[in-house]
Design a protein around this motif. Structure first.
Motif, PDB file in Angstrom:
ATOM      1  N   LYS A 124       0.827  -1.198  -0.199  1.00 51.03           N
ATOM      2  CA  LYS A 124       0.087  -0.030  -0.078  1.00 51.03           C
ATOM      3  C   LYS A 124       0.781   1.271  -0.047  1.00 51.03           C
ATOM      4  O   LYS A 124       1.883   1.531   0.676  1.00 51.03           O
ATOM      5  CB  LYS A 124      -1.075  -0.197   0.897  1.00 51.03           C
ATOM      6  CG  LYS A 124      -2.143   1.131   1.133  1.00 51.03           C
ATOM      7  CD  LYS A 124      -3.261   0.551   2.135  1.00 51.03           C
ATOM      8  CE  LYS A 124      -4.570   1.424   1.989  1.00 51.03           C
ATOM      9  NZ  LYS A 124      -5.619   1.270   2.760  1.00 51.03           N
ATOM     10  N   ASP A 146      -7.927   0.057  -3.199  1.00 48.38           N
ATOM     11  CA  ASP A 146      -7.288  -0.964  -1.910  1.00 48.38           C
ATOM     12  C   ASP A 146      -5.948  -0.689  -1.732  1.00 48.38           C
ATOM     13  O   ASP A 146      -5.435  -1.131  -0.781  1.00 48.38           O
ATOM     14  CB  ASP A 146      -7.743  -2.330  -2.291  1.00 48.38           C
ATOM     15  CG  ASP A 146      -9.065  -2.790  -2.306  1.00 48.38           C
ATOM     16  OD1 ASP A 146      -9.807  -1.954  -1.601  1.00 48.38           O
ATOM     17  OD2 ASP A 146      -9.515  -3.649  -2.763  1.00 48.38           O
ATOM     18  N   LEU A 147      -5.017  -0.004  -2.750  1.00 46.45           N
ATOM     19  CA  LEU A 147      -3.854  -0.056  -2.860  1.00 46.45           C
ATOM     20  C   LEU A 147      -3.122   1.465  -2.326  1.00 46.45           C
ATOM     21  O   LEU A 147      -2.269   1.675  -1.818  1.00 46.45           O
ATOM     22  CB  LEU A 147      -3.212  -0.507  -4.199  1.00 46.45           C
ATOM     23  CG  LEU A 147      -3.236  -1.779  -4.524  1.00 46.45           C
ATOM     24  CD1 LEU A 147      -2.599  -1.904  -6.196  1.00 46.45           C
ATOM     25  CD2 LEU A 147      -2.784  -2.731  -3.696  1.00 46.45           C
ATOM     26  N   ASN A 149      -3.091   4.718  -0.233  1.00 46.46           N
ATOM     27  CA  ASN A 149      -3.396   5.225   0.843  1.00 46.46           C
ATOM     28  C   ASN A 149      -3.706   6.680   0.822  1.00 46.46           C
ATOM     29  O   ASN A 149      -5.110   6.866   1.182  1.00 46.46           O
ATOM     30  CB  ASN A 149      -2.022   5.074   1.614  1.00 46.46           C
ATOM     31  CG  ASN A 149      -2.225   5.664   3.262  1.00 46.46           C
ATOM     32  OD1 ASN A 149      -3.242   5.693   3.697  1.00 46.46           O
ATOM     33  ND2 ASN A 149      -1.002   5.512   3.824  1.00 46.46           N
ATOM     34  N   CYS A 226      -9.659   7.618  -1.763  1.00 45.33           N
ATOM     35  CA  CYS A 226      -8.379   7.738  -0.846  1.00 45.33           C
ATOM     36  C   CYS A 226      -8.713   9.202  -0.345  1.00 45.33           C
ATOM     37  O   CYS A 226      -9.098  10.052  -1.174  1.00 45.33           O
ATOM     38  CB  CYS A 226      -7.039   7.445  -1.554  1.00 45.33           C
ATOM     39  SG  CYS A 226      -6.637   8.493  -2.779  1.00 45.33           S
TER      40      CYS A 226
END
Length: 284
Positions: A124, A146-147, A149, A226
């Motif tokens: 991440k 999902d990766l 941040n 994000c």
């Protein structure tokens, strides 16, 4: 997006370490450089710091980690962050191949960026994208929620307007640039290749104006989840203020920070202010 004032250089130590598929060359300034095979090409990257929070720096048009991010590689907090800069395929030291600009070149750069970080072992990470690199970051964040941040973008846009086309055409001919503006790119590419590649970039970015609403990635903005910081220099000659306002409106929960004296290269001209702003956002 145009690349207008470029950063410095690092001096190198003559030390070589072989590791997996990558030849790594440590810098005296504790910056390590190497090449990683990703999606059929060898991508050049530089890495520094030992923090748990990984950050990828994504350069602008024809840019590279050395020309675009020297102050960030030097000064971002190395205890909190592991910072990775890279040269997208066809740029800087990620040649060959020669750079081209198919209709999906931003999508291609986004895949390369994410897959490079995966190959380097980061599960991440956050994205810092300047100009074209900001567009790449927007796509990468939308495609890989999902990766990613957090994300910081500046000097970036999600569409190309007729007004933008005029700005691009005005800088098409690099022979009209000042020698100071041309020099860093000519050092990387040579005068002839730089001029040819820059003109190809102008044509490449202009092709988006033919799409509905001039979209580069407008439809992807609502998919970004994000935390996102948009920075805009109010004196940016290449990115009108309606672009960051569009990003702010369509990226849920994003925030906008204006730098009244900032131009397109605000992270280089006001590096200390920019670095603190980014560090505070990433640590928050």
């Amino acid at each position: 997006m145009a690349l207008f004032l470029l950063g410095g250089r690092f001096s190198k130590c003559r030390v070589h370490i072989q590791r997996a598929m990558t030849a790594v060359q440590p810098y005296c300034s504790s910056v390590a450089s190497g090449r990683q095979h990703v999606n059929g090409v060898d991508l050049y990257y530089e890495q520094t710091g030992r923090g748990k929070h990984a950050v990828l720096l994504i350069p602008g048009a024809l840019g590279s980690t050395r020309t675009d991010f020297a102050p960030q590689l030097k000064s971002l907090n190395k205890e909190h962050f592991t910072v990775v800069g890279w040269d997208p395929r066809g740029y800087g030291q990620s040649r060959p191949p020669d750079r081209d600009f198919p209709s999906d070149f931003f999508e291609r750069d986004a895949r390369d960026a994410v897959d490079l970080m995966k190959a380097l072992g980061f599960r991440k990470f956050s994205l810092l994208g300047w100009s074209d690199g900001g567009i790449t970051a927007l796509i990468a964040a939308a495609r890989n929620p999902d990766l990613i941040n957090k994300m910081v973008v500046w000097g970036s846009n999600a569409f190309v307007s007729q007004h933008d086309l005029g700005l691009y055409d005005a800088v098409r001919d690099v022979s009209k640039w000042s020698a100071r503006m041309r020099q860093p790119m000519e050092e990387v590419y040579g005068a002839e290749v730089f001029a040819k590649t820059w003109e190809a970039w102008v044509d490449g970015i202009a092709q988006f104006a033919k799409r509905p609403e001039g979209s580069i990635c407008m439809e992807l903005l609502p998919l970004i989840t994000c935390p996102t910081l948009i920075i805009h220099g109010e004196k940016d000659p290449m990115v009108p203020s309606f672009h960051p306002q569009h990003l702010l409106k369509h990226i849920k929960g994003s925030r906008l920070h204006l730098m009244p004296e900032g131009k397109h290269n605000l992270h280089l001209r006001y590096a200390d202010e920019f670095n603190k702003l980014v560090e505070d956002f990433l640590k928050d």
